[in-house]
Write a protein that holds these residues in place. Sequence first.
Motif, PDB file in Angstrom:
ATOM      1  N   TYR A 378      69.553  51.075   9.471  1.00  0.00           N
ATOM      2  CA  TYR A 378      69.439  50.319   8.207  1.00  0.00           C
ATOM      3  C   TYR A 378      70.693  50.570   7.367  1.00  0.00           C
ATOM      4  O   TYR A 378      71.122  51.710   7.211  1.00  0.00           O
ATOM      5  CB  TYR A 378      68.194  50.778   7.427  1.00  0.00           C
ATOM      6  CG  TYR A 378      66.917  50.428   8.148  1.00  0.00           C
ATOM      7  CD1 TYR A 378      66.272  51.372   8.976  1.00  0.00           C
ATOM      8  CD2 TYR A 378      66.356  49.143   8.035  1.00  0.00           C
ATOM      9  CE1 TYR A 378      65.106  51.054   9.643  1.00  0.00           C
ATOM     10  CE2 TYR A 378      65.192  48.824   8.718  1.00  0.00           C
ATOM     11  CZ  TYR A 378      64.569  49.771   9.518  1.00  0.00           C
ATOM     12  OH  TYR A 378      63.418  49.436  10.197  1.00  0.00           O
ATOM     13  N   GLY A 379      71.298  49.505   6.879  1.00  0.00           N
ATOM     14  CA  GLY A 379      72.328  49.593   5.839  1.00  0.00           C
ATOM     15  C   GLY A 379      73.639  50.202   6.287  1.00  0.00           C
ATOM     16  O   GLY A 379      74.473  50.567   5.453  1.00  0.00           O
ATOM     17  N   ILE A 380      73.874  50.302   7.584  1.00  0.00           N
ATOM     18  CA  ILE A 380      75.190  50.870   7.949  1.00  0.00           C
ATOM     19  C   ILE A 380      76.241  49.766   7.816  1.00  0.00           C
ATOM     20  O   ILE A 380      75.934  48.588   7.854  1.00  0.00           O
ATOM     21  CB  ILE A 380      75.202  51.480   9.371  1.00  0.00           C
ATOM     22  CG1 ILE A 380      74.721  50.500  10.428  1.00  0.00           C
ATOM     23  CG2 ILE A 380      74.393  52.764   9.410  1.00  0.00           C
ATOM     24  CD1 ILE A 380      74.890  51.045  11.845  1.00  0.00           C
ATOM     25  N   SER A 433      86.112  46.256  18.444  1.00  0.00           N
ATOM     26  CA  SER A 433      84.872  46.703  17.795  1.00  0.00           C
ATOM     27  C   SER A 433      84.381  45.619  16.846  1.00  0.00           C
ATOM     28  O   SER A 433      85.065  44.621  16.612  1.00  0.00           O
ATOM     29  CB  SER A 433      85.170  47.976  16.989  1.00  0.00           C
ATOM     30  OG  SER A 433      86.091  47.638  15.949  1.00  0.00           O
ATOM     31  N   GLY A 434      83.217  45.860  16.295  1.00  0.00           N
ATOM     32  CA  GLY A 434      82.731  44.927  15.267  1.00  0.00           C
ATOM     33  C   GLY A 434      81.280  45.187  14.910  1.00  0.00           C
ATOM     34  O   GLY A 434      80.649  46.121  15.440  1.00  0.00           O
ATOM     35  N   VAL A 435      80.777  44.330  14.011  1.00  0.00           N
ATOM     36  CA  VAL A 435      79.372  44.387  13.576  1.00  0.00           C
ATOM     37  C   VAL A 435      78.669  43.175  14.185  1.00  0.00           C
ATOM     38  O   VAL A 435      79.091  42.032  13.956  1.00  0.00           O
ATOM     39  CB  VAL A 435      79.267  44.342  12.027  1.00  0.00           C
ATOM     40  CG1 VAL A 435      77.813  44.487  11.584  1.00  0.00           C
ATOM     41  CG2 VAL A 435      80.142  45.437  11.417  1.00  0.00           C
ATOM     42  N   PHE A 436      77.619  43.427  15.005  1.00  0.00           N
ATOM     43  CA  PHE A 436      76.948  42.294  15.661  1.00  0.00           C
ATOM     44  C   PHE A 436      76.447  41.297  14.611  1.00  0.00           C
ATOM     45  O   PHE A 436      75.887  41.671  13.584  1.00  0.00           O
ATOM     46  CB  PHE A 436      75.777  42.787  16.511  1.00  0.00           C
ATOM     47  CG  PHE A 436      76.214  43.447  17.789  1.00  0.00           C
ATOM     48  CD1 PHE A 436      75.600  44.619  18.221  1.00  0.00           C
ATOM     49  CD2 PHE A 436      77.228  42.906  18.573  1.00  0.00           C
ATOM     50  CE1 PHE A 436      76.006  45.251  19.403  1.00  0.00           C
ATOM     51  CE2 PHE A 436      77.635  43.525  19.749  1.00  0.00           C
ATOM     52  CZ  PHE A 436      77.030  44.701  20.159  1.00  0.00           C
ATOM     53  N   GLY A 449      68.137  43.740   7.553  1.00  0.00           N
ATOM     54  CA  GLY A 449      68.435  45.028   6.897  1.00  0.00           C
ATOM     55  C   GLY A 449      69.001  46.040   7.876  1.00  0.00           C
ATOM     56  O   GLY A 449      69.648  47.009   7.510  1.00  0.00           O
ATOM     57  N   VAL A 450      68.742  45.767   9.183  1.00  0.00           N
ATOM     58  CA  VAL A 450      69.339  46.682  10.186  1.00  0.00           C
ATOM     59  C   VAL A 450      70.683  46.097  10.602  1.00  0.00           C
ATOM     60  O   VAL A 450      70.759  44.922  10.978  1.00  0.00           O
ATOM     61  CB  VAL A 450      68.419  46.799  11.429  1.00  0.00           C
ATOM     62  CG1 VAL A 450      69.142  47.553  12.543  1.00  0.00           C
ATOM     63  CG2 VAL A 450      67.103  47.468  11.056  1.00  0.00           C
TER      64      VAL A 450
END
Length: 495
Positions: A378-380, A433-436, A449-450
């Motif tokens: 959550y929230g990373i 790298s990245g944020v899905f 939220g995850v």
Amino acid sequence: MQELTERILQFIEQHGDVDTLDLVPVFGEDHQKIVGAVKSIESTVADVINTTQATRKTWELTEEGKYILANGSHEAAIYEAVPEQGIAQAELMKSSPNAKVGFSKAMSNGWIMMDKSGGAPVIKRKVTEIKDLVRDHLKAVASGRDELPDNVKAEYKKRKILTETVIKSFVLSKGLQFSTSLTKLETDLTVEMLASGIWKDLKFKPYNFDALGVPPERGQLHPLMKVRSEFRQIFLEMGFSEMPTNNFVESSFWNFDALYVPQQHPARDQQDTFFVSNPQLSHKFPLSLLDAVKESHESGTDGSIGYRYKWKLEEAQKNVLRTHTTGVSARMLYKIAHQAGGFKPVKYFSIDKVFRNETLDATHLAEFHQVEGVVADYGITLGDLIGTFNAFFNKLGITELEYKPTFNPYTEPSMEIFCFHPGLERWIEVGNSGVFRPEMLRPLGVPVGVNVIAWGLSLERPTMIKYGLNNIRDLIGPKVDLKMVQEGPICRMNR
Ligand code: FB9
């Protein structure tokens, strides 16, 4: 032979190191016989003597030289053939086999002369006695007393009565097991010796405690596997769990569609991907997931408008050799989103083979090992991704890292990662790298939220750098020198 071998050992005992050539006048044996005795010593008991090869230049009489030694020089023969009253030259030339050479040498030595005072020319003696120096010189050489000046040797070599030869000899010295007797030393105490009691009369070779042991045959991890162990250890230290990557064949659905990679993306073409012909298609997918992925591609999710194309199941069914391990990460996210008790934060990693239908070159093959890290919580944020990647690479001894925006279909934002490599003393690319994206996470069931951050790199690049290899074929494939594997040093990534 036995007596000669013992005499050689005695000589070494009394006089120390000796060249086999110098034993010729000592034992009055020819050199070949002495060398034979040395070989017999070496074959009877090991390490009694040490031998080092030596070469020595020596002068020897030719056949003509030996003739002169026996009969005197050609010039002396001519002088002896000239009578008191003189002799016609033609008559004199018949007097000895080498009269021509002898006549010219006797003339140049001033031993004979031509007398024309009486009309017809006759040859007369010019001196009352001569000294046959040539014969004396050859006597000295034949007896091993090499005292001739170089110019004389050169002249005799030119006259082909002396020749220079190189003789190979051996310098003998005491071995570790030196002894003046050649009794064969036993190296094993056997049951028979003990039972019969003959051990009492035998001589045993003393233990050589300085001998190095035979290095035991042993296995050795391939450098890639050593680096994999180091990376695995780092992930485990950081609390990551390993994902099950034991499926090289993946459906296009998990390898691409579930990662929000559109079906017309170039990566899904033949020139980038290996498609499997048998089994060509996969048929088992969670139906609700299929619908959610279809929906996400066609019209988006969470406010995105998607790719707005007609998504086709048959495209998703095509089996491929997985082009990355991120398909496994997607499977794991789907699994934890649907587990009993609902989603729980996780830290996963994987290190395994992936396949790309790429142009091969010195650093790229059609397959490589992808290293992937995934954190779902959550929230990373992107900051957590940078901090986690920094921590990972700090354990590799790398501290200077830079991040550069890039694009991936399944992550937003995405970053390429570079480090200043202290060994190479330059900046190198070390990963991606990245944020899905939500368009990937929502269909998988990952709760709003995850956030899920992830990164990837290869195993081959760090291994080639670590082991100083420039061509991937020196690390992997049929041309690899197995000594590189057998003798490869222990891998400590932070040193
Ligand atoms: O490994 C790479 N470089 C590297 C890595 C470690 C390293 O260690 C040294 C001790 C310091 C040195 C170098 N690279 C990635 C960068 C380049 O080598 C690149 O030319 C080759 N890349 C491969 C892909 O090539 C087709 C390396 C491989 C790679 C690239 C991206 C990913 C995985 C492997 C990824 C990913 C990803 C992104 C987002 C979310 C999840 C996964």
